[in-house]
Structures are given as structure tokens and as C-alpha cells.
Design an enzyme around this catalytic site. Structure first.
Site, PDB file in Angstrom:
ATOM      1  N   HIS A   6     -50.259 -11.444  -7.260  1.00  0.00           N
ATOM      2  CA  HIS A   6     -48.809 -11.258  -7.325  1.00  0.00           C
ATOM      3  C   HIS A   6     -48.472  -9.776  -7.151  1.00  0.00           C
ATOM      4  O   HIS A   6     -47.592  -9.436  -6.363  1.00  0.00           O
ATOM      5  CB  HIS A   6     -48.291 -11.774  -8.663  1.00  0.00           C
ATOM      6  CG  HIS A   6     -46.817 -11.651  -8.830  1.00  0.00           C
ATOM      7  ND1 HIS A   6     -45.929 -12.380  -8.088  1.00  0.00           N
ATOM      8  CD2 HIS A   6     -46.064 -10.868  -9.652  1.00  0.00           C
ATOM      9  CE1 HIS A   6     -44.684 -12.069  -8.443  1.00  0.00           C
ATOM     10  NE2 HIS A   6     -44.740 -11.153  -9.386  1.00  0.00           N
ATOM     11  N   HIS A  55     -41.338  -6.802  -2.103  1.00  0.00           N
ATOM     12  CA  HIS A  55     -41.244  -7.955  -3.001  1.00  0.00           C
ATOM     13  C   HIS A  55     -40.063  -8.822  -2.584  1.00  0.00           C
ATOM     14  O   HIS A  55     -38.908  -8.446  -2.767  1.00  0.00           O
ATOM     15  CB  HIS A  55     -41.073  -7.476  -4.438  1.00  0.00           C
ATOM     16  CG  HIS A  55     -41.265  -8.551  -5.454  1.00  0.00           C
ATOM     17  ND1 HIS A  55     -41.411  -9.886  -5.126  1.00  0.00           N
ATOM     18  CD2 HIS A  55     -41.342  -8.492  -6.813  1.00  0.00           C
ATOM     19  CE1 HIS A  55     -41.561 -10.591  -6.225  1.00  0.00           C
ATOM     20  NE2 HIS A  55     -41.522  -9.762  -7.261  1.00  0.00           N
ATOM     21  N   LYS A  80     -47.676  -7.560  -1.053  1.00  0.00           N
ATOM     22  CA  LYS A  80     -46.423  -6.838  -1.265  1.00  0.00           C
ATOM     23  C   LYS A  80     -46.547  -5.360  -0.918  1.00  0.00           C
ATOM     24  O   LYS A  80     -45.533  -4.675  -0.772  1.00  0.00           O
ATOM     25  CB  LYS A  80     -45.950  -7.019  -2.702  1.00  0.00           C
ATOM     26  CG  LYS A  80     -45.536  -8.447  -3.046  1.00  0.00           C
ATOM     27  CD  LYS A  80     -45.034  -8.552  -4.479  1.00  0.00           C
ATOM     28  CE  LYS A  80     -44.698  -9.983  -4.847  1.00  0.00           C
ATOM     29  NZ  LYS A  80     -45.900 -10.829  -5.019  1.00  0.00           N
ATOM     30  N   PHE A  99     -39.740 -12.836 -13.780  1.00  0.00           N
ATOM     31  CA  PHE A  99     -38.970 -12.439 -14.954  1.00  0.00           C
ATOM     32  C   PHE A  99     -38.648 -13.693 -15.766  1.00  0.00           C
ATOM     33  O   PHE A  99     -38.383 -14.761 -15.211  1.00  0.00           O
ATOM     34  CB  PHE A  99     -37.659 -11.762 -14.534  1.00  0.00           C
ATOM     35  CG  PHE A  99     -37.803 -10.327 -14.112  1.00  0.00           C
ATOM     36  CD1 PHE A  99     -39.007  -9.665 -14.166  1.00  0.00           C
ATOM     37  CD2 PHE A  99     -36.691  -9.627 -13.653  1.00  0.00           C
ATOM     38  CE1 PHE A  99     -39.129  -8.335 -13.783  1.00  0.00           C
ATOM     39  CE2 PHE A  99     -36.788  -8.301 -13.270  1.00  0.00           C
ATOM     40  CZ  PHE A  99     -38.004  -7.654 -13.328  1.00  0.00           C
ATOM     41  N   GLU A 144     -51.963  -8.356 -14.632  1.00  0.00           N
ATOM     42  CA  GLU A 144     -52.645  -9.252 -13.703  1.00  0.00           C
ATOM     43  C   GLU A 144     -54.126  -8.908 -13.597  1.00  0.00           C
ATOM     44  O   GLU A 144     -54.973  -9.814 -13.527  1.00  0.00           O
ATOM     45  CB  GLU A 144     -51.987  -9.223 -12.332  1.00  0.00           C
ATOM     46  CG  GLU A 144     -52.578 -10.265 -11.387  1.00  0.00           C
ATOM     47  CD  GLU A 144     -51.777 -10.499 -10.136  1.00  0.00           C
ATOM     48  OE1 GLU A 144     -51.990 -11.534  -9.472  1.00  0.00           O
ATOM     49  OE2 GLU A 144     -50.915  -9.658  -9.808  1.00  0.00           O
ATOM     50  N   CYS A 147     -39.559 -14.588  -9.481  1.00  0.00           N
ATOM     51  CA  CYS A 147     -40.601 -14.302  -8.495  1.00  0.00           C
ATOM     52  C   CYS A 147     -41.706 -15.350  -8.473  1.00  0.00           C
ATOM     53  O   CYS A 147     -42.623 -15.268  -7.646  1.00  0.00           O
ATOM     54  CB  CYS A 147     -41.173 -12.909  -8.743  1.00  0.00           C
ATOM     55  SG  CYS A 147     -39.882 -11.679  -8.988  1.00  0.00           S
TER      56      CYS A 147
END
Length: 428
Positions: A317, A354, A349, A414, A328, A177
Site C-alpha cells: 500500500h 495516491h 504509488k 483512513f 506496513e 484507500c
């Protein structure tokens, strides 16, 4: 280093890089203006999956690109031989090129000085799913000869160059991502060091397929709020239960500043900072306290020659996962300290889902529009703010007017891979 045989030498100082074109496809629309209008209105593009029958999976919702048509960039035969993620990338690239005033096909020196970095988290996964199914059901002799060239992740960048003529640097970033952010940042670096004058950079993803939705869901990474799809993606809300998968694409035209001035093209923003780090911690969970994100933002600030107090806005994010959003928020408070409460913060998002490898590019475009329009799109479905977010301006549910001269866009993947981009309003 220099060489008389090549005529090339290191630039005396890093060159300045501006944005001159943008293209985007999301669950809210098939171009930049439509997506932006949907975001400002606080609309959700998430609904029940239509790409396949979702009856066998627990998470039955996604943010799909709707009514997509690639015939403007590919003929009928080419469409059959091109994975959907490539088609999305080609359409977004053409949109960005058109806004930047670039011709249908580049030639000569301009082609040699233009490159492409089109990232993807998954590549041609639809093609691979089909190929594996055919192999299982009918045998390997029935597999299409296009399985490999349609499925490999780098084919998107290659197809953009084949279609539009760029012969400069060409490759693919694959960092889950964080992919889109890395693509833009590495393209910025390529221009800064004089490897190109123009770079097309961004990400493209088409991953709404049963095995992938099933795989993410088996990790309990996806929201199962199937009875209320539009409310399922809820970054920073205490009721969040996972992300909502989506597909889409975002592509920017980055250009060396003097090159853009000579062409007389409109400059949309300047990219001034980029940081890339690793958590070295866990395959899916962020490092404690979001320390990898902190270091990425600090590296971007250092390259830009800015202080945290110079930033007015953060495009987060914020995937709507319990641990990701928490880390975050911790990272934002660590990087910005007391200034964190003066920031406007938004999570796109919440509306488009996503989009994995495309997310960083879609959010970079949204960040630029936020700077240009002085309008921060909302974080929708934010009704019960996470305790770590209390006191922060997370733009709940309604767009807000803000003067945003400089903004940060975060992307994390990830594997613990992080990217941070800083954009500045353009002014001569």
C-alpha cells in the site's frame, strides 16, 4: 437454501474465480500497456497541478491523468452531465470488457448474471465543489438539477450498468484507500456464492480539487516537495514527507472459471484469497504494529488455503507517509517472519501518486502483470531505506526479474479499514 420458484441454491463449494479483463488510467498512461511500461521504466507521472491554479495551497503537485478523452464511451451531452470520476471508470470498464471479449452491451441471461462493483473514496467531488460554489455565489435556485445524480458515489457503478447493460449485483464500496481492494474482494465473493458469473470490479477517483488538496494538506498528509515533483512520492524512504494525491481508475473483469472456459477467453490470473478487517483504533493512523493489516493478510491466506511461505511478492500500500509505511513494514515482518526477506516488494504509488479509492484496483492490476511478466516494477525515490525495511527486497529504483507464482496486494484506508487480495498465476 434452495427454492423451486427461483431455481437457485447455494453452491456445493465456493466457485473458482479468474480475471479475464483489465482496464486502467493513471498519471503514467491512459491504458494498461502504457501505464505498465512507465512503471517498469521507473518513470514518475507526478507534476505541478494543472486541474486548478495551485498558488493558494502549500502542496502544489499531483499525479493527474493527462490528455483524457471520454468520447469513446459518452457523447458530448453525456460528458457534460457526468462527473470526471465516472468518466474515468467508464473508460477503464470498457477497456476491461474489450480485453475480456464482452460485447458493447450485454443482453438477456448474460446481463442478469453480470454485476458491477465500482468503488470510489470521494465520489463526484468535482461536481459537489462546483455546486457548493454556485450555491454560495449565486444561490440555491441556480444549482444544476444534475448535482445529485452526478455527485453521489454510487453513480459510477450505476452508469457502468446503464452504459453496458449489466443487471446483476450493482453497488459501490467506499472505504477510503482500501476501496478498490474491497470492491474486487466483494465481487470475488459474489461470484463464489453464485450471485453472478461475471463481475466488473475496481475503483475510480478524480479528487484533484483545491478544497481537497487543501484539506489533506492541512492534516500535513501531503508531500510539499514542490520543487522536485518526480521525487516527492518516496515510499519506505527515510526522507518521505507525505503522499502525493492522484486521480485514475482501475477495473477488472472477474469471471467464474467454467464460464470463462466456455467463452474461450484468455485467463489472466486467478484470485484465490481476500481478507477485510478493521483496526478499531484511530481515524487516520494505522493500528500499532499494523495489526489490522496483519489480520487482513492472514484471513486472505486462510481463504486461499496458503501458507505465508507460498507468497513470492507483495504489492505494498505504501503511501509515502511516515507512520503508514512504518506500520506496513511491521505488518509484513509479522505476517511473513523469516520469509519476509525472500519476498519481492514494490510500491507503485512512488510513480503514480495516491489515487485513493482507485489505488487498490490499480495495484491489483499491477500485481497481475507482475505475475504474468515475471517483472517487479521499482519503488522509485528509495535512496535511504527506513530502518524497518533494511534486509527486505523493496525493489529500489530499478525493476527486477522475479518468478512470481503467487502475490499479495495490500490496501488500507483512513478509518482503519484494511483489505488484502491474493492472486495466483493461471495454469490449467
Amino acid at each position: 437454501m434452495s427454492g423451486s420458484t427461483t431455481g437457485w441454491s447455494w453452491p456445493a463449494a465456493p466457485r473458482r474465480v479468474v480475471v479475464t479483463g483489465m482496464g486502467m488510467l493513471t498519471a503514467l498512461g491512459n491504458d494498461v500497456p502504457t501505464t505498465w511500461a512507465g512503471m517498469v521504466a521507473g518513470r514518475s507521472g507526478i507534476g505541478r497541478i494543472t486541474a486548478f491554479d495551485p498558488s493558494r495551497v502549500q502542496a502544489k503537485i499531483a499525479g493527474e491523468v493527462k490528455d483524457f478523452d471520454a468520447s469513446g464511451v459518452l457523447d458530448r451531452k453525456e460528458i457534460r452531465r457526468t462527473d470526471r470520476f465516472v468518466q474515468l471508470g467508464l473508460v477503464a470498464a470498457r477497456q476491461a470488457m474489450d480485453q475480456a471479449g464482452l460485447p458493447p452491451r450485454l443482453e438477456g441471461d448474460e446481463a442478469e448474471r453480470t454485476g458491477v462493483i465500482l468503488g470510489t473514496g470521494l465520489g463526484g467531488v468535482g461536481t459537489l465543489v462546483d455546486g457548493i460554489s454556485i450555491n454560495a455565489l449565486r444561490g440555491p435556485d441556480r444549482i444544476s438539477p444534475f448535482l445529485i445524480p452526478m455527485g453521489i458515489p454510487n453513480i459510477g457503478a450505476g452508469q457502468v450498468a446503464i452504459s453496458f447493460g449489466m443487471t446483476g449485483p450493482n453497488f459501490t464500496t467506499v472505504s477510503a484507500c482500501a476501496t478498490g481492494g474491497h470492491a474486487i474482494g466483494e465481487a470475488w465473493e459474489a461470484i463464489r456464492r453464485d450471485d453472478a458469473d461475471i463481475m466488473l470490479a475496481g475503483g475510480s477517483e478524480a479528487g484533484v480539487f483545491e478544497p481537497l488538496i487543501g484539506g489533506f494538506d492541512s492534516m500535513r498528509a501531503l508531500s510539499r516537495r514542490n520543487d522536485d515533483p518526480e521525487a516527492a512520492s518516496r515510499p519506505f524512504d527515510q526522507g518521505r514527507d507525505g503522499f502525493v494525491a492522484g486521480d485514475g481508475s482501475g477495473v477488472l473483469v472477474l469471471e467464474e472459471i467454467e464460464h470463462a472456459r466456455r467463452r474461450g477467453v484468455e485467463i489472466l490470473a486467478e484470485i484465490v484469497g481476500y481478507g477485510a478487517t478493521a483496526d478499531a483504533s484511530h481515524i487516520t493512523l494505522p493500528a500499532p504494529g499494523g495489526i489490522g493489516a496483519v489480520r487482513a493478510a492472514r484471513r486472505a491466506l486462510a481463504k486461499a488455503g496458503l501458507e505465508p511461505t507460498d507468497i513470492a511478492h507483495v504489492n505494498a500500500h505504501a503511501t509515502s507517509t511516515p507512520e503508514g509505511d512504518k506500520s506496513e513494514l511491521q505488518a509484513i515482518r509479522t505476517v511473513f517472519g523469516d520469509h519476509a526477506e525472500a519476498l519481492s516488494i514494490t510500491a507503485n504509488k512512488s510513480m503514480v501518486g495516491h489515487t485513493l479509492g482507485a489505488a487498490g484496483a490499480i495495484e491489483a492490476i499491477t500485481t497481475i502483470l507482475t505475475i504474468r511478466e515475471g517483472c517487479v516494477p521499482p519503488t522509485i525515490n528509495l535512496d535511504d531505506i527506513d530502518p524497518l525495511g533494511v534486509g527486505l527486497d523493496l525493489t529500489p529504483n530499478r525493476a527486477q526479474r522475479h518468478d512470481v507464482p503467487i502475490a499479495l496486494s495490500n490496501s488500507f484506508g483512513f478509518g482503519g479499514q484494511n483489505s488484502a487480495l491474493i492472486f495466483r498465476r493461471w495454469a490449467e
